[in-house]
Design an enzyme around this catalytic site. Structure first.
Site, PDB file in Angstrom:
ATOM      1  CG  HIS A 231      -3.028  -0.524  -7.245  1.00 59.58           C
ATOM      2  ND1 HIS A 231      -3.755   0.085  -5.947  1.00 59.58           N
ATOM      3  CD2 HIS A 231      -2.989  -1.625  -6.916  1.00 59.58           C
ATOM      4  CE1 HIS A 231      -3.854  -0.846  -5.077  1.00 59.58           C
ATOM      5  NE2 HIS A 231      -3.316  -1.822  -5.512  1.00 59.58           N
TER       6      HIS A 231
ATOM      7  NE  ARG B 201      -4.355  -0.871  -0.243  1.00 60.20           N
ATOM      8  CZ  ARG B 201      -4.527  -2.084  -1.095  1.00 60.20           C
ATOM      9  NH1 ARG B 201      -3.349  -2.274  -1.816  1.00 60.20           N
ATOM     10  NH2 ARG B 201      -5.500  -2.912  -1.295  1.00 60.20           N
TER      11      ARG B 201
ATOM     12  CD  GLU C  26      -3.333   3.313  -5.439  1.00 58.16           C
ATOM     13  OE1 GLU C  26      -2.012   3.436  -5.320  1.00 58.16           O
ATOM     14  OE2 GLU C  26      -3.959   2.561  -5.829  1.00 58.16           O
TER      15      GLU C  26
HETATM   16  C1  DGY Z   1      -5.519  -5.695  -3.263  1.00 56.33           C
HETATM   17  O1  DGY Z   1      -6.273  -6.935  -3.286  1.00 56.33           O
HETATM   18  O2  DGY Z   1      -5.255  -5.207  -1.994  1.00 56.33           O
HETATM   19  C2  DGY Z   1      -5.310  -4.953  -4.416  1.00 56.33           C
HETATM   20  O3  DGY Z   1      -3.935  -4.287  -4.130  1.00 56.33           O
HETATM   21  C3  DGY Z   1      -6.425  -4.228  -4.909  1.00 56.33           C
HETATM   22  O4  DGY Z   1      -6.941  -3.446  -4.003  1.00 56.33           O
END
Ligand code: DGY
Length: 323
Positions: free
Chosen positions: A289, A242, A271
Site C-alpha cells: 500500500h 482498494r 490488509e
Molecule cells: C488513499 O489516499 O486512499 C490511500 O490509499 C491511503 O489511504
C-alpha cells in the site's frame, strides 16, 4: 477560545505534526498502531476532531457513542470506504478526505506495477538475489510489450486520468475507459480514449486493466471469477484502488492456473494480511500500500487535512467534505 482537541490516530510527517500542534491541542498516537474499536469509540467521545487513516475501521457500531464530542473526521487519504458515512452523518459528524494531492504519485505507482508485471521485474529480482541467474540467453524470462498495448481503466476520476496520461503519452498505449457516470467526450479526447458501457465489454479488449474506482460495498468483488474469465489469457490486472474490489481467492486461482497473465497489487482485502495463495504466485507483484508514499505527497496530504480542519473550526465549509 480554547484550541480544539485533535487526535492523530497514526504518526504523520514530522513537519506537519509540528504545524498542527501550533494551531490545535494535539494528541499523537505515539505507538503508531491502528486504533481498535474501543480506542476509536473513546476518540469520538473525547476529541473535537479525529484524523484517521485507512487502517482505522470506522464502521457503524463505532459511532454508537453516548455523547460524541467529535464534530469532524479529517481522513488522511482520498479513499474513505473504511468510514461509514451514513453513521457519521447521523451523529452530525463531518467527514473530509484529501483528493488531488496524491493523484500523480498513485498513478506513478500503478504504472510501476504495470511495468513490473509486464517485464517480470519482481521475478527477475528474486531470481538474481537467490543466486539463481545463470546468465543472458534469448529465451530467458520473456515478458510482454507495454508500448502500444491497450490499457483498460476502470474508474476515470483524478487518478484514473493521471494513469491514462502516463500510459498514453509516455508509452503510446491505447486507452479504453469504463466509468459511472459516463465520461464527457472532451475528457476522453484529451487521452484519445474510447469509452465502453460496462466492465464486461472492457475486459476482453485489454492487455492491461488498471482499477481506479472507489472501494466499499458498492464495488465489493467487482472483479470476481467470472470477470477474471473475461480477461485475455495473457492480460494483466493492476489494483491501486482498494483491496475489496477484487475477489482475492478468484485472483489466486486465475494466477495459479494461468488463465490471466499476471497481476500487480498495492492494496489487499483485510490488509496487512495476505492470503497464502497470493504469496506463492510468481506472476504477481505485490507492494505494501505505497500508492501515496512519497515525502512530497504525504506532506501535501497532511496540509490538506489541516486546511479542512482550520476551515471547519473557523465556521467555513471544508473544501473536501464527503458527506
Ligand atoms: C488513499 O489516499 O486512499 C490511500 O490509499 C491511503 O489511504
Amino acid at each position: 477560545m480554547a484550541q480544539p482537541k485533535v487526535l492523530l490516530t497514526r504518526r504523520w510527517p514530522e513537519a506537519i505534526e509540528a504545524r498542527l500542534g501550533e494551531v490545535f491541542d494535539l494528541t499523537v498516537s505515539r505507538d503508531d498502531l491502528p486504533l481498535d474499536a474501543d480506542q476509536l469509540k473513546a476518540a469520538l467521545r473525547d476529541y473535537d476532531a479525529v484524523l484517521p487513516t485507512v487502517t482505522d475501521r470506522l464502521s457503524a457500531p463505532i459511532f454508537d457513542v453516548a455523547s460524541p464530542r467529535t464534530k469532524i473526521l479529517g481522513n488522511f487519504g482520498v479513499g474513505f470506504s473504511h468510514i461509514d458515512l451514513a453513521a457519521a452523518s447521523a451523529r452530525g459528524i463531518t467527514v473530509t478526505n484529501t483528493p488531488d494531492v496524491l493523484s500523480e504519485c498513485t498513478a506513478d505507482l500503478a504504472m510501476t506495477l504495470l511495468l513490473m508485471v509486464a517485464r517480470r521485474a519482481g521475478e527477475g529480482e528474486r531470481e538474481l538475489r537467490a543466486g539463481k541467474w545463470t546468465g543472458w540467453r534469448p529465451t530467458h524470462m520473456i515478458g510482454k510489450k507495454v508500448s502500444g498495448a491497450t490499457l483498460g481503466i476502470v474508474g476515470f476520476g483524478r487518478i484514473g486520468q493521471a494513469m491514462a496520461r502516463r500510459a498514453h503519452f509516455g508509452f503510446g498505449m491505447k486507452i479504453v475507459v469504463q466509468n459511472i457516470p459516463a465520461v464527457a467526450p472532451e475528457t476522453l479526447a484529451e487521452f484519445g480514449a474510447e469509452q465502453v458501457g460496462t466492465i464486461d465489454e472492457l475486459l476482453p479488449r485489454c492487455d492491461f486493466v488498471s482499477l481506479h474506482c472507489p472501494g466499499g460495498a458498492e464495488n465489493h468483488h467487482l472483479i470476481d471469477a467470472s470477470r477474471l474469465g473475461l480477461m485475455k489469457p495473457d492480460g494483466c490486472l493492476i489494483n491501486t484502488a482498494r483491496g475489496e474490489v477484487i475477489d482475492q481467492h478468484a485472483l489466486a486461482q486465475a494466477l495459479w492456473f494461468g488463465t490471466i497473465g499476471g497481476a500487480g497489487l498495492d492494496v489487499f482485502e483485510g490488509e496487512p494480511d495476505i492470503p497464502y495463495a497470493l504469496l506463492g504466485a510468481d506472476n504477481l507483484v505485490m507492494l505494501p500500500h505505497l500508492g501515496s508514499a512519497t515525502r512530497e505527497t504525504r506532506d501535501a496530504m497532511g496540509l490538506r487535512v489541516m486546511e479542512n480542519l482550520v476551515a471547519f473550526f473557523e465556521g467555513r465549509e471544508p473544501r473536501d467534505r464527503v458527506n
